[in-house]
Write an enzyme that holds these catalytic residues in place. Sequence first.
Site, mmCIF file in Angstrom:
data_model
loop_
_atom_site.group_PDB
_atom_site.id
_atom_site.type_symbol
_atom_site.label_atom_id
_atom_site.label_comp_id
_atom_site.label_asym_id
_atom_site.label_seq_id
_atom_site.Cartn_x
_atom_site.Cartn_y
_atom_site.Cartn_z
ATOM 1 N N GLU A 179 0.825 -1.226 0.000
ATOM 2 C CA GLU A 179 0.000 0.000 0.000
ATOM 3 C C GLU A 179 0.852 1.266 0.000
ATOM 4 O OE1 GLU A 179 -4.141 -1.641 1.880
ATOM 5 O OE2 GLU A 179 -2.919 -0.439 3.180
ATOM 6 N N GLU A 371 -5.477 -8.246 -1.196
ATOM 7 C CA GLU A 371 -6.169 -8.117 0.094
ATOM 8 C C GLU A 371 -7.631 -7.809 -0.168
ATOM 9 O OE1 GLU A 371 -4.664 -5.504 3.193
ATOM 10 O OE2 GLU A 371 -2.604 -5.867 2.544
HETATM 11 C C1 BG6 Z 1 -4.382 -2.927 4.758
HETATM 12 C C2 BG6 Z 1 -3.059 -3.410 5.220
HETATM 13 O O1 BG6 Z 1 -4.350 -1.560 4.952
HETATM 14 O O2 BG6 Z 1 -5.539 -3.313 5.422
HETATM 15 C C3 BG6 Z 1 -3.080 -4.522 6.236
HETATM 16 O O3 BG6 Z 1 -2.207 -3.731 4.155
HETATM 17 C C4 BG6 Z 1 -4.253 -4.313 7.160
HETATM 18 O O4 BG6 Z 1 -1.850 -4.548 6.890
HETATM 19 C C5 BG6 Z 1 -5.551 -4.375 6.351
HETATM 20 O O5 BG6 Z 1 -4.300 -5.215 8.230
HETATM 21 C C6 BG6 Z 1 -6.829 -4.276 7.159
HETATM 22 O O6 BG6 Z 1 -6.814 -3.136 7.960
HETATM 23 P P1 BG6 Z 1 -7.003 -3.239 9.539
HETATM 24 O O7 BG6 Z 1 -6.737 -1.863 10.043
HETATM 25 O O8 BG6 Z 1 -8.396 -3.684 9.771
HETATM 26 O O9 BG6 Z 1 -6.007 -4.216 10.025
#
Ligand code: BG6
Length: 473
Positions: A179, A371
Amino acid sequence: MGFSKDFLWGGASAANQCEGGIDEGGRGLANVDVCPAGADRNAVITGHKKMLRMDGSHRYPAAEAVDFYHRFREDIRLFGEMGFKVYRMSIAWTRIFPHGDEEEPEEEGLRFYEDVFKECRKYGIQPLVTISHFDCPVYLIERYGGWRNRKMVDFYLHLCRILFTRYKDYVTHWLTFNEINMILHAPFMGAGLCFEEGEDEEKTKYQAAHHELVASALATKLAHEVNPENKVGCMFAAGSVYPYSCRPEDVWEALLTDQENYFFVDVQSRGYYPSYAVKRLEKRGVFPQMQPEDKDILRQYPVDFISFSYYNSRCIAASKEQEKAEGNLFQSAKNPYLKFSGWGWPIDPLGFRITLNEIYDRYQKPMFVVENGLGAADCPDGEGYVEDDYRIEYLREHIRAMRAAVEEDGVDLMGYTSWAPIDLISAGTGEMKKRYGFVYVDKQEDGSGTLERIKKKSFYWYQHVIKTNGEEL
Ligand code: BG6
């Protein structure tokens, strides 16, 4: 029709959110280790509070995380049982170089990841490796100021050289920075930046971003030199930006937000600073200092594929008075047509299809969704079993939308790794109770628990999805 035969199904995690073991194997201290859970976290991750050591008055969730460092064999066996073809994971830089600027790597750290890769291969799982997932040695922050300093490019490339060479037989797919656009929203996590009183933060952020962009291009060059089979991707936090209304002012604000977000990938994929960025950064006096060779470097070594995270779309209004919605470290106006997760993130599967189309239209390169998932507070029964129909529902709708993008819109998609295959620490809040996994981990918010792994209902569901190559959802 549908997904290709060799579509890469799997899950994604990050070292600091799952490994723990932060003082084992000769590992050094990293920025993500010193991000506390609780009230100070936001000030720390945004670079507004300098806390470069752990203290007795905060809790540091990365210290133990979910103990993947000791339990990776069990975890990877579970990924194998779900039928994963790929496992996206990251390297903790300080396991390889505890300070970050050493010549010689730490053998124990190198051996740890080699064991992880071997374990993956045992189940036919291909590793997809993020070189830096919100990860920067604290020593480099104290000594050099993090990515504001050009020297970081050399330290990062030295790390890359070691990784590409040592893991040549195990890894062919790499992501340079997780990211990368998050540098604008969480600069301590994204680039190890702590701001000084009176500093022009925007200028520093774009300077650090430039260094990462150059490092990313040079890493791509190096990866191809070490192994012509290597494929290198960029990674950004995506999510289509909707204008709050058809008022031209709303549409304009949405376009500006989009450009701010796409800027990084425009450089990494097209190989040059887009004209909108040149004009605006110059006007604001924050255009980064460049070395004479930088333009050529960016132009000559664009990424091979585009990877991104998608959790939600965003809605942007010209007026700042609209009710706000949360999101992946971004805030936006509340979209009245959507439902929201327990953490206030919009849920928008069609937005996923729109995002896939937009990115493909813009870059015309293979894409990888690295993701996507739902953070929720699970309630296990007496045996620890979680019936997470809400997670299945979220993923089903998103995978359906992704299938439509492939089948009906023709986007070129290499694979999908959901966040995260196993419960782990939240990056944004540091919470344990915000769970994403197909596997429940008995670890509670206060740090208690046995760390036992228990399959959730979604485990069996995702296993079937992979088995039918996304045909039966
Ligand atoms: C993304 C990241 O921003 O979202 C992860 O690459 C992160 O590291 C994921 O865990 C989900 O966000 P969060 O804040 O719910 O963990």
